[in-house]
Design an enzyme around this catalytic site. Structure first.
Site, PDB file in Angstrom:
ATOM      1  N   THR A  44      -5.026 -12.519   7.051  1.00 54.07           N
ATOM      2  CA  THR A  44      -6.392 -12.875   6.644  1.00 54.07           C
ATOM      3  C   THR A  44      -7.183 -13.285   7.892  1.00 54.07           C
ATOM      4  OG1 THR A  44      -5.877 -15.213   6.367  1.00 54.07           O
ATOM      5  CG2 THR A  44      -5.510 -13.787   4.435  1.00 54.07           C
ATOM      6  N   GLU A  53      -3.398  -7.416   6.466  1.00 54.58           N
ATOM      7  CA  GLU A  53      -2.803  -7.489   7.817  1.00 54.58           C
ATOM      8  C   GLU A  53      -3.161  -8.793   8.542  1.00 54.58           C
ATOM      9  OE1 GLU A  53      -2.499  -3.905  10.064  1.00 54.58           O
ATOM     10  OE2 GLU A  53      -2.423  -2.689   8.243  1.00 54.58           O
ATOM     11  N   ARG A 111     -37.841   5.026  -0.310  1.00 54.12           N
ATOM     12  CA  ARG A 111     -38.355   4.163  -1.382  1.00 54.12           C
ATOM     13  C   ARG A 111     -39.703   3.539  -0.972  1.00 54.12           C
ATOM     14  NH1 ARG A 111     -38.174   2.493  -6.739  1.00 54.12           N
ATOM     15  NH2 ARG A 111     -38.467   0.233  -6.897  1.00 54.12           N
ATOM     16  N   THR A 152       0.861  -1.185   0.000  1.00 54.77           N
ATOM     17  CA  THR A 152       0.000   0.000   0.000  1.00 54.77           C
ATOM     18  C   THR A 152       0.898   1.237   0.000  1.00 54.77           C
ATOM     19  OG1 THR A 152      -1.714  -1.184   1.227  1.00 54.77           O
ATOM     20  CG2 THR A 152      -1.805   1.229   1.314  1.00 54.77           C
ATOM     21  N   GLY A 207     -32.259  -3.518  -6.909  1.00 57.85           N
ATOM     22  CA  GLY A 207     -31.505  -3.369  -8.158  1.00 57.85           C
ATOM     23  C   GLY A 207     -30.610  -2.145  -8.152  1.00 57.85           C
TER      24      GLY A 207
HETATM   25  C1  LIG Z   1      -5.113  -4.182  -1.205  1.00 56.23           C
HETATM   26  C2  LIG Z   1      -4.022  -4.862  -0.423  1.00 56.23           C
HETATM   27  C3  LIG Z   1      -3.129  -4.089   0.294  1.00 56.23           C
HETATM   28  C4  LIG Z   1      -2.070  -4.702   1.004  1.00 56.23           C
HETATM   29  N1  LIG Z   1      -1.157  -3.915   1.651  1.00 56.23           N
HETATM   30  C5  LIG Z   1      -0.044  -4.490   2.192  1.00 56.23           C
HETATM   31  C6  LIG Z   1       1.009  -3.685   2.727  1.00 56.23           C
HETATM   32  O1  LIG Z   1       0.933  -2.449   2.757  1.00 56.23           O
HETATM   33  N2  LIG Z   1       2.133  -4.307   3.203  1.00 56.23           N
HETATM   34  C7  LIG Z   1       2.266  -5.669   3.190  1.00 56.23           C
HETATM   35  O2  LIG Z   1       3.292  -6.155   3.646  1.00 56.23           O
HETATM   36  N3  LIG Z   1       1.274  -6.467   2.701  1.00 56.23           N
HETATM   37  C8  LIG Z   1       0.119  -5.913   2.200  1.00 56.23           C
HETATM   38  N4  LIG Z   1      -0.874  -6.700   1.662  1.00 56.23           N
HETATM   39  C9  LIG Z   1      -0.696  -8.150   1.630  1.00 56.23           C
HETATM   40  C10 LIG Z   1      -1.630  -8.897   2.580  1.00 56.23           C
HETATM   41  O3  LIG Z   1      -1.213  -8.710   3.912  1.00 56.23           O
HETATM   42  C11 LIG Z   1      -1.617 -10.363   2.136  1.00 56.23           C
HETATM   43  O4  LIG Z   1      -2.364 -10.410   0.927  1.00 56.23           O
HETATM   44  C12 LIG Z   1      -2.197 -11.298   3.163  1.00 56.23           C
HETATM   45  O5  LIG Z   1      -1.368 -11.368   4.295  1.00 56.23           O
HETATM   46  C13 LIG Z   1      -2.413 -12.707   2.608  1.00 56.23           C
HETATM   47  O6  LIG Z   1      -1.270 -13.163   1.946  1.00 56.23           O
HETATM   48  P1  LIG Z   1      -1.411 -13.788   0.459  1.00 56.23           P
HETATM   49  O7  LIG Z   1      -2.200 -12.823  -0.347  1.00 56.23           O
HETATM   50  O8  LIG Z   1      -0.078 -14.171   0.001  1.00 56.23           O
HETATM   51  O9  LIG Z   1      -2.344 -15.058   0.640  1.00 56.23           O
HETATM   52  P2  LIG Z   1      -1.857 -16.538   1.112  1.00 56.23           P
HETATM   53  O10 LIG Z   1      -1.039 -16.445   2.337  1.00 56.23           O
HETATM   54  O11 LIG Z   1      -1.309 -17.264  -0.047  1.00 56.23           O
HETATM   55  O12 LIG Z   1      -3.256 -17.166   1.498  1.00 56.23           O
HETATM   56  C14 LIG Z   1      -4.206 -17.666   0.539  1.00 56.23           C
HETATM   57  C15 LIG Z   1      -5.390 -18.259   1.318  1.00 56.23           C
HETATM   58  O13 LIG Z   1      -4.923 -19.330   2.160  1.00 56.23           O
HETATM   59  C16 LIG Z   1      -5.317 -19.097   3.496  1.00 56.23           C
HETATM   60  N5  LIG Z   1      -4.297 -19.629   4.405  1.00 56.23           N
HETATM   61  C17 LIG Z   1      -2.937 -19.465   4.327  1.00 56.23           C
HETATM   62  N6  LIG Z   1      -2.340 -20.101   5.341  1.00 56.23           N
HETATM   63  C18 LIG Z   1      -3.327 -20.687   6.086  1.00 56.23           C
HETATM   64  C19 LIG Z   1      -3.361 -21.487   7.272  1.00 56.23           C
HETATM   65  N7  LIG Z   1      -2.237 -21.824   7.926  1.00 56.23           N
HETATM   66  N8  LIG Z   1      -4.568 -21.888   7.746  1.00 56.23           N
HETATM   67  C20 LIG Z   1      -5.715 -21.549   7.102  1.00 56.23           C
HETATM   68  N9  LIG Z   1      -5.748 -20.801   5.970  1.00 56.23           N
HETATM   69  C21 LIG Z   1      -4.586 -20.364   5.483  1.00 56.23           C
HETATM   70  C22 LIG Z   1      -5.441 -17.570   3.621  1.00 56.23           C
HETATM   71  O14 LIG Z   1      -6.274 -17.185   4.694  1.00 56.23           O
HETATM   72  C23 LIG Z   1      -6.049 -17.241   2.256  1.00 56.23           C
HETATM   73  O15 LIG Z   1      -7.429 -17.453   2.295  1.00 56.23           O
HETATM   74  C24 LIG Z   1      -1.963  -6.109   0.998  1.00 56.23           C
HETATM   75  C25 LIG Z   1      -2.884  -6.883   0.293  1.00 56.23           C
HETATM   76  C26 LIG Z   1      -3.910  -6.274  -0.419  1.00 56.23           C
HETATM   77  C27 LIG Z   1      -4.879  -7.140  -1.188  1.00 56.23           C
END
Ligand SMILES: Cc1cc2nc3c(=O)[nH]c(=O)nc-3n(C[C@H](O)[C@H](O)[C@H](O)COP(=O)(O)OP(=O)(O)OC[C@H]3O[C@@H](n4cnc5c(N)ncnc54)[C@H](O)[C@@H]3O)c2cc1C
Length: 390
Positions: A372, A370, A275, A166, A347
């Site tokens: 999931t 931050e 509405r 971000t 709608g």
């Molecule tokens: C708009 C946006 C802004 C962001 N800003 C920042 C930022 O400023 N700085 C930064 O460092 N990051 C940032 N991120 C990254 C964000 O923190 C990550 O996308 C997030 O931590 C998930 O990592 P990933 O996308 O690699 O998903 P993955 O880790 O690959 O996960 C994929 C799926 O698997 C699930 N999963 C993974 N491991 C497990 C487990 N052990 N048990 C159960 N489920 C699991 C996850 O919950 C998810 O549903 C941003 C992301 C977005 C989309």
């Protein structure tokens, strides 16, 4: 179209100063943020001038010490300011939260000299920050990050790629977590990298579902050289610093989520009372009345949960478990309330003529960033049942 501005929330604030602060924030939202939010989000325009104004007004350093240019406000107050900003425009509320996250390491773990040298500009001198933990191959499993920092005399040379950043490409400084030692969490160190460091470049911003005004980009570090005086904390302490920042950051995300939910409820209420179907306002029908009542109840519960965690933090007590619970509950609430708001508008809710479809798209990202919501459940379960056996 109904007024985009959410109804003012009745807030309990601890001091006269904090009440004045909220009035200032509401005034700024009405003048500078809310009127342009929908159009600029659609156009994908980042409101850099709004962040300059927030910095000038002391709103980019609210929870930090006044000794270094911060606002000395308790988290209880800072989070309610964030909630109001996010209700008007998530790009701004979340942007302030991310900036605060980027300042956390230096403010909490920096030396006296480092704080004196950098914090005033970061907290109120116009600079905007970003926080770089995630990488293309390490998201939830952040401790497996691969970006490397190698010692070279008095400098460190950073090489690697950060993902999903971000403010990537528009920030003035980056708090970067890089590997300086062994694999796993103990081999990671934090650095403060200037935005114009040679060798640092940003990819084109990601094309996202929502929050299109907030740039999210990959950052490439191609032999970026920083002096050891820009190392934050001890070698190997970086992951602990990153997690400590995230505990506080998750409260920011929780507050932003309640802001989005509150804005969605305000829009749903305004529409439902205007509405008419079957010769009556649709707000007369019990099917919708109960839905609105549930939305309002979930919002109040979420706000109470994040404020309870904030008050623990303000009292210097542990709040990690409560921050994870607040992030989980408030962001799931935002998703549910925003989806229900679309339903209330029928709608029309599915068109860009009303902001509820934007709120629904914005709420989704809050369940992901931050940590999931699956990761929040892991954090909470560890507090309850101890670490997993394997
Ligand atoms: C708009 C946006 C802004 C962001 N800003 C920042 C930022 O400023 N700085 C930064 O460092 N990051 C940032 N991120 C990254 C964000 O923190 C990550 O996308 C997030 O931590 C998930 O990592 P990933 O996308 O690699 O998903 P993955 O880790 O690959 O996960 C994929 C799926 O698997 C699930 N999963 C993974 N491991 C497990 C487990 N052990 N048990 C159960 N489920 C699991 C996850 O919950 C998810 O549903 C941003 C992301 C977005 C989309």
């Amino acid at each position: 179209m109904a007024d985009r501005a959410p109804q003012p929330v009745e807030r309990q604030l601890p001091t006269e100063e904090s009440r004045d602060l909220l009035a200032l924030v509401r005034d700024m939202i009405q003048r500078e943020i809310a009127p342009k939010a929908a159009d600029e989000e659609e156009a994908g325009r980042f409101p850099r001038e709004v962040f300059a104004l927030l910095s000038e007004s002391g709103l980019l350093g609210l929870p930090y010490d006044s000794e270094h240019g911060g606002g000395d406000q308790p988290y209880e107050v800072y989070l309610q300011v964030l909630e109001e900003l996010a209700a008007a425009r998530l790009t701004v509320g979340l942007g302030v939260s991310v900036h605060s996250l980027a300042c956390h390491g230096l403010a909490g773990y920096g030396t006296k000299e480092q704080k004196a040298a950098h914090l005033p500009a970061m907290l109120g001198g116009g600079l905007l920050g970003a926080y770089c933990l995630s990488e293309p191959a390490s998201g939830s499993d952040a401790a497996s990050l691969r970006t490397k920092a190698v010692r070279d005399g008095d400098d460190w040379v950073i090489t690697g790629t950060k993902a999903w950043i971000t403010h990537g490409g528009v920030a003035d400084f980056y708090t970067v977590l890089a590997r300086t030692g062994v694999e796993g969490p103990r081999g990671i160190t934090a650095f403060l990298v200037p935005g114009d460091a040679p060798g640092l470049s940003a990819a084109a911003p990601e094309k996202k579902m929502g929050m299109k005004g907030s740039p999210t980009a990959q950052l490439h570090f191609d032999g970026v050289r920083v002096p050891d005086s820009r190392r934050i904390g001890d070698e190997g302490q970086g992951f602990a610093i990153a997690l400590s920042a995230l505990d506080s950051g998750r409260l920011g995300i929780a507050a932003c989520a309640i802001g989005v939910a509150q804005a969605a409820l305000a829009e749903a209420l305004s529409y439902a009372t205007g509405r008419e179907q079957f010769g009556r306002p649709i707000a007369d029908f019990q099917g919708l009345r109960f839905m609105l009542a549930d939305m309002a109840t979930q919002i109040e519960a979420g706000r109470a949960l994040y404020l309870a965690a904030a008050r623990l933090r303000d009292a210097g007590r542990p709040f990690s478990r409560e921050a994870a619970m607040a992030k989980l509950f408030c962001t799931d609430t935002a998703m549910k309330v925003a989806t229900d708001a679309v339903q209330v508008l029928g709608g029309y809710g599915y068109t860009v003529d009303f902001p509820v479809e934007r709120y629904m798209r914005e709420a989704k990202v809050l369940q992901i960033v931050e940590g999931t919501n699956q990761i929040q459940r892991m954090v909470i379960a560890r507090h309850l049942a101890g670490p997993e056996s394997r």
